[in-house]
Structures are given as C-alpha cells and as structure tokens.
Design an enzyme around this catalytic site. Structure first.
Site, PDB file in Angstrom:
ATOM      1  N   CYS A 112       0.868  -1.173   0.000  1.00  0.00           N
ATOM      2  CA  CYS A 112       0.000   0.000   0.000  1.00  0.00           C
ATOM      3  C   CYS A 112       0.904   1.220   0.000  1.00  0.00           C
ATOM      4  CB  CYS A 112      -0.864   0.017   1.247  1.00  0.00           C
ATOM      5  SG  CYS A 112      -1.842  -1.468   1.438  1.00  0.00           S
ATOM      6  N   ARG A 115       2.082   0.983  -6.080  1.00  0.00           N
ATOM      7  CA  ARG A 115       2.296   0.105  -4.932  1.00  0.00           C
ATOM      8  C   ARG A 115       1.020  -0.626  -4.518  1.00  0.00           C
ATOM      9  NH1 ARG A 115       6.685   0.766  -1.597  1.00  0.00           N
ATOM     10  NH2 ARG A 115       5.404   0.089   0.122  1.00  0.00           N
ATOM     11  N   TRP A 136      -3.976  -1.960  -1.073  1.00  0.00           N
ATOM     12  CA  TRP A 136      -4.039  -3.262  -1.735  1.00  0.00           C
ATOM     13  C   TRP A 136      -4.501  -4.227  -0.656  1.00  0.00           C
ATOM     14  CZ3 TRP A 136      -1.249  -7.991  -1.268  1.00  0.00           C
ATOM     15  CH2 TRP A 136      -1.402  -8.864  -2.352  1.00  0.00           C
ATOM     16  N   ASN A 143       0.127   0.602   6.509  1.00  0.00           N
ATOM     17  CA  ASN A 143       0.620  -0.464   5.621  1.00  0.00           C
ATOM     18  C   ASN A 143       1.100  -1.608   6.492  1.00  0.00           C
ATOM     19  OD1 ASN A 143       0.304   1.288   3.529  1.00  0.00           O
ATOM     20  ND2 ASN A 143       2.493   1.575   3.126  1.00  0.00           N
ATOM     21  N   GLY A 144       0.874  -2.837   6.049  1.00  0.00           N
ATOM     22  CA  GLY A 144       1.347  -3.987   6.831  1.00  0.00           C
ATOM     23  C   GLY A 144       0.181  -4.801   7.343  1.00  0.00           C
ATOM     24  N   GLU A 200      11.039 -17.340 -16.221  1.00  0.00           N
ATOM     25  CA  GLU A 200      10.808 -15.891 -16.175  1.00  0.00           C
ATOM     26  C   GLU A 200       9.938 -15.427 -17.358  1.00  0.00           C
ATOM     27  OE1 GLU A 200      10.947 -13.680 -14.113  1.00  0.00           O
ATOM     28  OE2 GLU A 200      11.106 -11.773 -15.141  1.00  0.00           O
ATOM     29  N   LYS A 244       6.408 -13.554 -16.888  1.00  0.00           N
ATOM     30  CA  LYS A 244       6.120 -12.229 -17.476  1.00  0.00           C
ATOM     31  C   LYS A 244       4.824 -12.273 -18.255  1.00  0.00           C
ATOM     32  CE  LYS A 244       8.002 -10.095 -15.723  1.00  0.00           C
ATOM     33  NZ  LYS A 244       9.009 -10.260 -14.720  1.00  0.00           N
ATOM     34  N   GLU A 298       1.627 -12.765 -15.926  1.00  0.00           N
ATOM     35  CA  GLU A 298       1.240 -11.693 -15.006  1.00  0.00           C
ATOM     36  C   GLU A 298       0.688 -10.469 -15.723  1.00  0.00           C
ATOM     37  OE1 GLU A 298       4.383 -10.183 -12.469  1.00  0.00           O
ATOM     38  OE2 GLU A 298       5.849 -10.375 -14.072  1.00  0.00           O
ATOM     39  N   HIS A 315       8.420 -35.798 -19.601  1.00  0.00           N
ATOM     40  CA  HIS A 315       7.887 -36.360 -18.360  1.00  0.00           C
ATOM     41  C   HIS A 315       6.507 -35.803 -18.016  1.00  0.00           C
ATOM     42  CE1 HIS A 315      11.658 -38.379 -17.665  1.00  0.00           C
ATOM     43  NE2 HIS A 315      12.292 -37.229 -17.862  1.00  0.00           N
ATOM     44  N   LYS A 340       3.417  -4.018  -6.415  1.00  0.00           N
ATOM     45  CA  LYS A 340       4.847  -3.952  -6.721  1.00  0.00           C
ATOM     46  C   LYS A 340       5.706  -4.520  -5.608  1.00  0.00           C
ATOM     47  CE  LYS A 340       8.372  -2.902  -9.138  1.00  0.00           C
ATOM     48  NZ  LYS A 340       8.635  -3.877 -10.215  1.00  0.00           N
TER      49      LYS A 340
HETATM   50  C1  F6R Z   1       7.294 -10.264 -11.153  1.00  0.00           C
HETATM   51  C2  F6R Z   1       7.683  -9.572  -9.931  1.00  0.00           C
HETATM   52  C3  F6R Z   1       7.609 -10.304  -8.635  1.00  0.00           C
HETATM   53  C4  F6R Z   1       8.796  -9.893  -7.733  1.00  0.00           C
HETATM   54  C5  F6R Z   1       8.648 -10.534  -6.351  1.00  0.00           C
HETATM   55  C6  F6R Z   1       9.834 -10.220  -5.464  1.00  0.00           C
HETATM   56  O1  F6R Z   1       7.468  -9.475 -12.276  1.00  0.00           O
HETATM   57  O2  F6R Z   1       8.040  -8.423  -9.971  1.00  0.00           O
HETATM   58  O3  F6R Z   1       7.583 -11.673  -8.833  1.00  0.00           O
HETATM   59  O4  F6R Z   1       9.986 -10.287  -8.350  1.00  0.00           O
HETATM   60  O5  F6R Z   1       7.476 -10.098  -5.742  1.00  0.00           O
HETATM   61  O6  F6R Z   1       9.966  -8.853  -5.258  1.00  0.00           O
HETATM   62  P1  F6R Z   1      11.321  -8.222  -4.785  1.00  0.00           P
HETATM   63  O7  F6R Z   1      12.351  -8.457  -5.822  1.00  0.00           O
HETATM   64  O8  F6R Z   1      11.019  -6.761  -4.597  1.00  0.00           O
HETATM   65  O9  F6R Z   1      11.689  -8.890  -3.487  1.00  0.00           O
END
Ligand code: F6R
Length: 606
Positions: A2, A27, A74, A98-99, A479, A483, A486, A502, A601
């Site tokens: 948040c 965020r 969030w 937040n938290g 990865e 990408k 998401e 498998h 984020k």
């Molecule tokens: C995907 C993405 C997330 C972060 C994950 C860890 O694109 O951004 O999977 O990689 O939430 O976040 P950090 O690196 O900030 O610990």
C-alpha cells in the site's frame, strides 16, 4: 504494497496528497483515501478503485486544509471496498496503515467486549480504536499512539491524526518502510521516495521501532518508550524524471529499454578488466571459511537466484542452494557459520525474503543482499549490499531489476571465483571483456525487436503458452512464462526442456505456442531435439536463437535472434525478447500492463 503520503505545512494539502498518491499508485490500487484537518477535526474522503475516483470525489466535496494523510490500499484484510479503504477513523483518531496486525482478531474481540463497534473489516481500524480509547483516559496523542502500538503485534507503517492536535502527524514503523521528507517550514511522510521526491530531496529513513512527531517546523523521532532517537537525513539524488514514463506508452516498456543503462550502472566501477576482478564495496569474503552459498528470493528475483546458482557454482566451485524465501523461512533450515546467505530483492521490502534473511542471520549466516532500493529494510539489515542500480522500477512486472540482478550475480561469481582461486585471471579478464559488451548487445536486441510485434499479433489469442529452456536458460523459461502470465493473463508454463517428455508434452497440439530458448552453446543439440519433439506433435515453435545459427530457421515457425555470446551471459540477452513478447501480447490484449490485476509492486506481507 500500500502507499502512504502525509503533509504538514502552509500549503493546501489535498493536491499535495493526491499527487503523492499518484506517484505511489503502483504500490497498490484497489482503493484510496485522504484525511485532512478542517477546523481541528479530520474530514475523510475514500473511494474504491483508481485514484481518478478519489480525485473526482475531491472535486465534488471540496476539502481544504494544510495537514493531512493519504493512502492507496491493496487489500489484505477485508475486501477492496470504500468501507475498508483507509483512512479509518474512530472517535478522535484517524489512521492509515501499511502492513498487517497479526493479533487483530484478539484485539478486536477485546474491543468488542468493551463496547466498541467497527465500521470496516480491516485490521487497521483497531489502531484507531486503541488510540481513541487511550485519549479518552486523558493520554496525550503521542502517548495514546505509543500505548496502542505496544498492544499491536505484526508489521506496520502507520500515520495517525488526532482531532484537536491539528498541527501534527504521528507516525511509526515496524517491518514496513516509512520515510520523512524534510522541507522548509513543511514536512512530509511517505512509504516510498518517489511520492515526495518532487517536493523535497532531504529524507530521513525511519528504523524499525521508531515513532515520529511530525509538525511543519520539526520532526522528532522517538522509540516506543519515548526516548529520543537521533536520525540523520540523507539527500536523495534520484532524478524525478527517472520515475516518469519518459515518452513510452507504459512504464514497463520504458523500463525494458532502460536495461542497457541499468546494467552499465550496475557493473560500472565494480570491475577491474586489467586485474580480472570484481569488487563488492564494504563486504569481504574469507574463502577459507566459506563452505556454501544459499540464495533466497521470491518471484522474478527467485529466477535470478537460479541463474546465480549456475554462475557462482561455475566460477567459484562453491555449492549453491537456491530456495524460495517463502519456503525457506518455514522449514527450519540448516545453517552454519560457513554459509553465505544471499538475498535478492528489487524492493528490499518483500516480507518473505526479509523473514528468510532474519532466520538465517539468527542461525549465524552472513548476509549479502542484492537489492535495488537504497535504505530499504533488507539492505539495512544485511551485512553487505550489492546495490543494483536499476533506478525506480514502477511497472509491476519486473524487467530492469531482473537484468541488473543477473549482472550483479555475474559480479558475485567473478568476485568469489577469484577468491577461491577457481577462476583464473585470464578467464576472468575474458569474461569481464564480454560482460562489458553486454549493454551494447542488449541495445541491439531491443532495437531489432520489431519482428516480435508480428509474432505477438499472431499468438495474442492463444489460451496457453509453454516456455522451454535448458541449463542457465532454464530459469529464463520460467521468467518468460511469469512475465506473460502476469501482464497478459494468458496461462503460461516454464519448463526445463528435458522435463518435457515427463509430462508437459501431453499439452502440445496445433494451438499451443512453444517458446524455446535455443542459443548456440552447450546443450544446443539437446534443445534442438526437444524442439523437434514439439514440431512432431504440430506445436508452434518460436525460437530465441543465436544470430549465425544456420539451421534453426528451417525447423521452427518464428526466430528471434540475439548476438552469439558465451553461455554464462546468455540470460542477460535471452530474457529481453521474452519481456518484449509478454509486453506486446499484453498491449494487444489491452490489459493494464503497468498495474496488472491482483498484483502489487512490493509484497510487504506474507
Ligand atoms: C514479477 C515480480 C515479482 C517480484 C517478487 C519479489 O514481475 O516483480 O515476482 O519479483 O514479488 O519482489 P522483490 O524483488 O522486490 O523482493
């Protein structure tokens, strides 16, 4: 996840708060709200959804005042509704948070017994009740907040306004980031630097357990017992424009194109091409005591961690274990003093990674973090930090953070390899020479990505995608799939190509696009075999291949070329077309690329 922003000063506050929230929107964005003092009591406006809704409400209701707090939420406790949006007010206390308050159920039950009634499902509202209860017993606002926080278990960055004390914001943090912005005759509070960077560059990073009394002319930092704490302010040199889109349609696209610069900034000044060495400021490793490296991370950073295993084991010949931070923290991991724990985190605030790191530290490991956010909790609690210099990453889908993490891991591999003596000076010099070419090669790949638009248009309506890679490119398959899913919401799986037979081979038919990472180098023949197996079952193959591979074009549907480079450095290039493909597909499908649904984020809760 948040966002918080607060202002105390002479200026009209609603615009400042809204602007700050806009910069924090990435965020968390299921609802938003602000509270502003008017005639000594707070008035609150909240709305579901995007900030434009709050902005429209503000136009209608016309709040005015010069002291206030704002929040983008969030959801963690309670649905994303207006009722559950922050700020929460009870009696005289108004709170944003937040938290997560872990003992919220117990506190709520006690408050209900004492006759309190709740208007939301959130854990946060409890704090407003606790503060108001203390004020009713004649506590000062500061003491009331202290007493409330002493009852609370969990993580918080919190701002409190108390009716009657209309020149003050009381703030506190524990396991969630909060900063003070210092101005001239005005002060700010924020959960994140970009929220207030356009207003001030002088910032104080509060530490866990800090509480601060913020007024227009002063910021007093205390601990929960009321003792004064000394906290120095720091000048933040980030360019505000870096945090804006810079002409690109989306932050994600801008950030994809920033990667050559970001990687250059990360490796620059840390390499000695002449000596064949890489340096980590302020962190020394004694190779005689180092027995094992354990890398923990989440999401995209976890994929970087798997690449890190290949790099560090390959160069330093030290065993490397890789674990998801969310699993590591709960399995009573075996740690001893010969372990180096490496955490990887863009935000430096990911709750699972932080908890894993604390667990390992408690058990005696030294911790080195690869982190993008200066002053973040993970960075501050580590024994050493290898900062990635990606700059602020605003697109929720991580791109430039990932490639800077990969380049930091190459530095770590060289650093350890030279110290264990397993990487010769000549080999290191050659590797550094090649690494220094990477930013230019990245630029070349990105400048020639037009063919990806055609591929994206062809497959944008697919229901599923499969990504295959081998060796050091296996995590890149993971990865690439992450990408795509998401940001485009297309289901995608990443697999080690050798595993296909498998199980996942059953998925292959003429409707399934299969992205195969097949650069020249070790494992090339094997992956060509896998690719042929896909073709034999009518699967459609998109290959990421080396320029100069004469054959691959004959056996696949589409080829995306990258320069021919040594395997250790391939992930830095092979991931780029996959980021672009995901981006283009999502853009064609019209999804919210920078703020995909259900994601935030920075995941500061478990
Ligand atoms: C995907 C993405 C997330 C972060 C994950 C860890 O694109 O951004 O999977 O990689 O939430 O976040 P950090 O690196 O900030 O610990």
């Amino acid at each position: 996840m948040c966002g918080i922003v607060g202002y105390v000063g002479p200026d009209s506050c609603p615009e400042i708060l809204l602007e700050g929230l806009r910069r924090l929107e990435y965020r968390g964005y299921d609802s938003a709200g602000i509270a502003i003092f008017e005639d000594s009591a707070t008035r609150i406006l909240r709305s579901e959804g995007k900030l434009n809704n709050l902005s429209a409400l503000l136009d209608e209701k016309q709040l005015s005042g010069t002291v206030g707090i704002g929040h983008t939420r969030w959801a963690t406790h309670g649905r994303p509704t207006e009722q559950n949006a922050h700020p929460h007010k009870y009696g005289r206390a108004t709170v944003v948070h937040n938290g997560i308050i872990e003992n919220h159920a117990q506190l709520r039950a006690q408050l209900l017994e004492r006759g309190h009634e709740f208007s939301s499902e959130t854990d946060t509202e409890i704090v407003a009740h606790l503060v108001d209860e203390s004020i009713s017993k004649d506590a000062t606002p500061l003491d009331a907040v202290r007493q409330a926080l002493m009852q609370v278990e969990g993580a918080y960055a919190i701002c409190v306004l108390v009716d009657g004390a209309d020149d003050t914001i009381i703030v506190a943090r524990k396991d969630a980031p909060l900063i003070l912005g210092i101005g001239e005759g005005e002060n700010y509070v924020a959960s994140d630097i970009p929220a207030i960077l356009n207003r001030t560059r002088q910032m104080v990073f509060l530490e866990d357990g800090d509480l601060a009394v913020v007024k227009a002319g002063s910021c007093r930092v205390l601990d929960l017992d009321g003792n004064t704490m000394e906290r120095q302010s720091e000048k933040i040199l980030w360019d505000a424009v870096m945090a804006e889109k810079g002409g690109y349609k989306h932050f994600m696209l801008k950030e994809i194109h920033e990667q050559p610069r970001a990687v250059t900034d990360t490796i620059r000044d840390r390499l000695s091409p002449a000596e064949g060495d890489a340096y980590i400021d302020g962190f020394d490793v004694d190779p005689s005591t180092l027995k094992r490296v354990v890398i923990v991370a989440c999401g995209t950073s976890y994929h970087a961690a798997i690449v890190g295993k290949f790099l560090v084991e390959g160069m330093a010949r030290i065993p490397v274990e890789v674990d998801l931070a969310s699993e590591y923290r709960y399995r009573d991991p075996l740690v001893d003093e010969g372990d180096l724990l490496v955490t990887i985190s863009q935000s430096g605030e990911t709750a699972d990674t932080l908890a894993a790191m604390r667990e390992a530290k408690k058990k005696g490991a030294r911790v080195l973090s690869i982190c993008n956010v200066v002053g973040s909790t993970i960075a501050r609690e580590s024994d050493g930090v290898l900062y990635t210099h990606a700059g602020p990453e605003i697109g929720v889908a991580s791109t430039k953070a990932f490639t800077t993490q990969l380049s930091a891991l190459v530095l770590l591999g060289i650093h350890l390899g030279r110290r264990t003596g397993k990487l010769s000076g000549d080999d290191a010099r050659e590797l550094i020479h090649d690494l220094l070419q990477i930013p230019e090669q990245m630029k070349e790949v990105l400048d020639h990505s037009a063919s990806i638009n055609v591929i994206a248009r062809r497959y944008a309506n697919a229901r599923d995608f499969l990504y295959l890679g081998r060796g050091i490119n296996y995590p890149i398959a993971l990865e690439g799939a992450l990408k795509l899913k998401e940001i485009s919401y297309i289901h995608a799986e990443g697999y080690a190509a050798g595993e296909m037979k498998h199980g996942p081979i059953a998925l292959i038919d003429e409707d399934l696009p299969v992205v195969v990472i097949a650069p020249l180098g070790s494992g090339y023949e094997k992956i060509i075999n896998n690719l042929t197996e896909v073709r034999a079952r009518e699967g459609m193959v998109i290959a990421v291949a080396s320029r100069g591979d004469p054959d691959i074009g004959e056996i696949v549907d589409d080829v995306i070329q990258i320069p021919h480079i040594r395997p250790e450095l391939q992930p830095l290039l092979t991931v780029l077309p996959l980021q672009m493909l995901a981006y283009r597909v999502a853009d064609i499908r019209g999804t919210d690329v920078d703020q995909p649904r259900n994601l935030a984020k920075s995941v500061t809760v478990e």
